[in-house]
Design a protein around this motif. Structure first.
Motif, mmCIF file in Angstrom:
data_model
loop_
_atom_site.group_PDB
_atom_site.id
_atom_site.type_symbol
_atom_site.label_atom_id
_atom_site.label_comp_id
_atom_site.label_asym_id
_atom_site.label_seq_id
_atom_site.Cartn_x
_atom_site.Cartn_y
_atom_site.Cartn_z
ATOM 1 N N CYS A 137 0.817 -1.458 0.010
ATOM 2 C CA CYS A 137 0.146 0.001 0.074
ATOM 3 C C CYS A 137 1.154 1.062 -0.125
ATOM 4 O O CYS A 137 0.504 1.945 1.071
ATOM 5 C CB CYS A 137 -1.192 0.178 1.421
ATOM 6 N N TRP A 139 2.160 5.366 -0.819
ATOM 7 C CA TRP A 139 1.061 5.987 -0.677
ATOM 8 C C TRP A 139 2.287 7.201 -1.411
ATOM 9 O O TRP A 139 3.725 7.319 -0.402
ATOM 10 C CB TRP A 139 1.091 6.371 0.721
ATOM 11 N N ALA A 157 1.574 12.049 -11.511
ATOM 12 C CA ALA A 157 0.156 11.428 -10.204
ATOM 13 C C ALA A 157 0.034 10.519 -11.614
ATOM 14 O O ALA A 157 -0.454 9.304 -10.355
ATOM 15 C CB ALA A 157 -0.730 12.881 -10.175
ATOM 16 N N ASP A 158 -0.740 10.492 -12.440
ATOM 17 C CA ASP A 158 -1.292 9.469 -13.252
ATOM 18 C C ASP A 158 -0.256 8.032 -13.166
ATOM 19 O O ASP A 158 -0.514 7.219 -12.725
ATOM 20 C CB ASP A 158 -1.837 9.621 -14.716
ATOM 21 N N LYS A 159 0.631 8.407 -13.189
ATOM 22 C CA LYS A 159 1.934 7.010 -13.732
ATOM 23 C C LYS A 159 2.336 6.678 -11.703
ATOM 24 O O LYS A 159 2.178 5.379 -12.179
ATOM 25 C CB LYS A 159 3.575 8.094 -14.210
ATOM 26 N N ALA A 160 1.874 7.174 -11.491
ATOM 27 C CA ALA A 160 2.167 6.728 -9.704
ATOM 28 C C ALA A 160 0.257 5.724 -9.741
ATOM 29 O O ALA A 160 0.705 4.755 -9.023
ATOM 30 C CB ALA A 160 2.430 7.456 -9.060
ATOM 31 N N ARG A 161 -0.271 6.387 -10.152
ATOM 32 C CA ARG A 161 -1.151 5.945 -9.762
ATOM 33 C C ARG A 161 -1.579 4.432 -11.219
ATOM 34 O O ARG A 161 -2.397 3.510 -9.761
ATOM 35 C CB ARG A 161 -2.775 6.375 -10.268
ATOM 36 N N ALA A 162 -1.216 4.368 -12.125
ATOM 37 C CA ALA A 162 -1.258 3.836 -13.003
ATOM 38 C C ALA A 162 -0.266 2.595 -12.328
ATOM 39 O O ALA A 162 -0.393 0.609 -12.288
ATOM 40 C CB ALA A 162 -0.378 3.925 -14.169
ATOM 41 N N CYS A 165 -0.565 3.205 -6.617
ATOM 42 C CA CYS A 165 -0.082 3.972 -5.433
ATOM 43 C C CYS A 165 -1.368 4.846 -5.349
ATOM 44 O O CYS A 165 -1.797 5.258 -5.708
ATOM 45 C CB CYS A 165 1.449 4.659 -5.564
ATOM 46 N N ARG A 166 -1.597 5.004 -3.905
ATOM 47 C CA ARG A 166 -2.329 6.005 -3.411
ATOM 48 C C ARG A 166 -1.591 7.761 -3.345
ATOM 49 O O ARG A 166 -0.822 8.186 -3.178
ATOM 50 C CB ARG A 166 -2.530 5.615 -2.205
ATOM 51 N N VAL A 167 -2.138 7.793 -4.379
ATOM 52 C CA VAL A 167 -1.666 9.845 -4.436
ATOM 53 C C VAL A 167 -2.416 10.523 -3.862
ATOM 54 O O VAL A 167 -3.679 10.944 -4.162
ATOM 55 C CB VAL A 167 -1.402 9.717 -5.283
ATOM 56 N N HIS A 168 -1.648 11.540 -2.915
ATOM 57 C CA HIS A 168 -2.002 12.426 -2.461
ATOM 58 C C HIS A 168 -1.660 13.983 -3.084
ATOM 59 O O HIS A 168 -0.776 14.192 -2.579
ATOM 60 C CB HIS A 168 -2.318 12.669 -1.358
#
Length: 513
Positions: A137, A139, A157-162, A165-168
């Motif tokens: 998990c 973050w 952000a898009d690449k981390a979510r892909a 990852c949970r992105v803030h």
């Protein structure tokens, strides 16, 4: 962690390490001789006079720079002229006498001799890298305002979510520390930051306190911490690999009172300049307007520093870094930290309050105007109740005195498997008697004992022993190793703690957990 992913990667047994060190030592001695002989061959004994002329020109240039920084009006103009005219005049005299070429060759050879000598005395790399399992998990906190908008430009952000990852995405006014703590409470088993060094330090502190791995994505303006970890600051996308695997290393953190820093904490002149409200809008103008008063006027800070039992007073500026920075002569890595796991703070102090002191500093670097040392703990004092401090580029005000300390091995850092380069040990300052012994084929043992390469078993033991540094005093690590096999205890004493006598003599380096 007990899976195969937890096996430390020991360095290859470099059987030729001693041969390479001896070869570097011989080259360093030859370069040194060449640097000395070049002017003698070109000008004979007259070269001594030309060396003195060069020192005089350097001294006058330093005086001019001091007048530019510490004065205003006509004196500043004269200083600017002198700082340029003095070295130009010396170069013109050298050229007229036909010595410009030999002088440049001599300086080049001497600089290369120092770099090569330090390389000869450098110990093998000491960091433990573990192949890290993928987090369940992860973050990541992303600051869109850092680095001129790198987060959006590289679509981080898009690449981390892909990647799962949970992105803030950080909004103005949000508490970075509170967000990281909440992420850990929600089950995050890796904390990452795409932003500047200041934001990274705050999240790194939370990661260290909860023993959670930390990942650095260089999306800020400077990202010195990422640079010294071996990350490519121009390619933040490559650092995303650490969010899903990579390798893990342990590095130190620095603390100024209760404030964490990954790079440095600055006191005195620089911190006071940053504290000026006009600095954000007009940096250069603010510096030129405030420096004279901070250097010689009533606003000049009078800092006092105590470290390793040594007390230095009347300081204008003081820099405390998380591990020492390399020396200016190290042309390969100027302004870089050679390692991030020494368990020591680097200290650089400047004490120049007059024209005479500026001239002495230029002609005699060891005159006391510039002090460099390493320590586990540093105390900074002034006559005021509080003092401004620049922590990783962010301005804060702390109550006096400020105690800075190192937290050895406090932070678990995930990095990509393929890094451009990491902190590289360049060795201590050139010790020419040791270099000469090494060049002659004799053992050039480091101060405090002999050193030898790790065996695989010793390397495994050293990586596991790292955890002992989280219990308190650095010196206690040596005491606890008495129960271990003698070979592992020797490895800890000479590799894990490069300066054990110095650390134990201070007896103050504790870990903030």
């Amino acid at each position: 962690m007990g899976s195969r992913g937890d096996t430390p990667r020991a360095p290859q047994a470099a059987g030729g390490r001693g041969d390479h060190s001896a070869a570097h030592a011989r080259v360093a001695v030859l370069l040194l001789l060449g640097g000395v002989l070049a002017p003698l061959i070109a000008a004979g004994l007259r070269s001594v006079l030309w060396v003195l002329a060069g020192i005089a020109g350097l001294t006058l240039a330093a005086v001019g720079v001091w007048w530019v920084l510490a004065h205003t009006g006509v004196v500043r103009v004269v200083g600017a002229f002198l700082s340029v005219a003095a070295p130009v005049t010396v170069l013109a005299l050298y050229a007229t006498a036909g010595l410009l070429g030999p002088a440049l060759v001599s300086l080049g050879l001497l600089a290369l001799a120092v770099v090569t000598a330090r390389r000869a005395l450098a110990p093998p790399p000491s960091s433990c890298e573990q192949v890290a399992p993928a987090p369940h998990c992860p973050w990541v906190l992303m600051n869109r305002r850092s680095g001129g908008g790198k987060v959006d430009r590289f679509r981080l952000a898009d690449k981390a979510r892909a990647a799962g990852c949970r992105v803030h995405v950080l909004d103005p006014g949000q508490d970075v520390t509170a967000l990281a703590r909440q992420a850990v409470a929600d089950g995050a088993d890796l904390l990452g930051v795409a932003g500047g060094d200041g934001t990274q330090a705050l999240v790194a502190d939370v990661a260290a306190r909860h023993d959670v791995p930390f990942a650095v994505i260089p999306a800020g303006t400077r990202n010195h911490f990422a640079l010294d970890l071996g990350l490519d600051r121009d390619d933040p996308v490559a650092a995303l690999e650490a969010l899903t695997g990579g390798t893990e290393i342990r590095v130190d953190l620095g603390y100024a009172a209760d404030r964490v820093f990954v790079n440095n904490a600055s006191f005195g002149t620089y911190a006071s300049v940053v504290n000026d409200p006009a600095y954000r809008g007009a940096k250069a103008r603010t510096v030129w307007q405030t420096l004279p008063g901070l250097l010689t006027g009533e606003d000049a800070p009078a800092l006092r520093m105590t470290a390793n039992g040594r007390r230095v007073t009347n300081l204008q500026a003081l820099l405390v870094s998380n591990n020492p920075y390399g020396r200016a002569i190290d042309m390969a890595h100027p302004g870089r930290r050679e390692r991030l796991d020494s368990g020591l703070l680097g200290v650089a102090c400047v004490r120049v309050g007059s024209t005479a002191q500026a001239a002495r500093l230029a002609s005699r670097p060891r005159s006391g105007g510039l002090v460099r040392l390493s320590a586990g703990e540093v105390t900074v004092e002034t006559d005021t109740a509080t003092m401004p401090v620049g922590i990783d580029g962010e301005h804060v005000v702390l109550p006096c005195p400020v105690v800075c300390r190192s937290a050895p091995g406090a932070l678990r850092v995930r990095v990509p498997r393929r890094r451009s380069r990491g902190p590289r040990t360049q060795g201590p300052a050139a010790d020419w008697p040791r270099v000469a012994r090494l060049a002659l084929g004799r053992q050039a043992a480091p101060p405090g004992g002999t050193a030898r390469p790790f065996t695989a078993g010793e390397f495994q033991g050293r990586c596991s022993i790292r955890g002992l540094t989280h219990g308190g005093r650095v010196g206690s690590v040596v005491d606890r190793t008495r129960k271990l096999p003698r070979t592992i205890a020797s490895a800890v004493h000479h590799r894990l703690l490069p300066h054990p006598q110095r650390a134990m003599s201070t007896g103050q380096s504790t870990v903030a957990r």
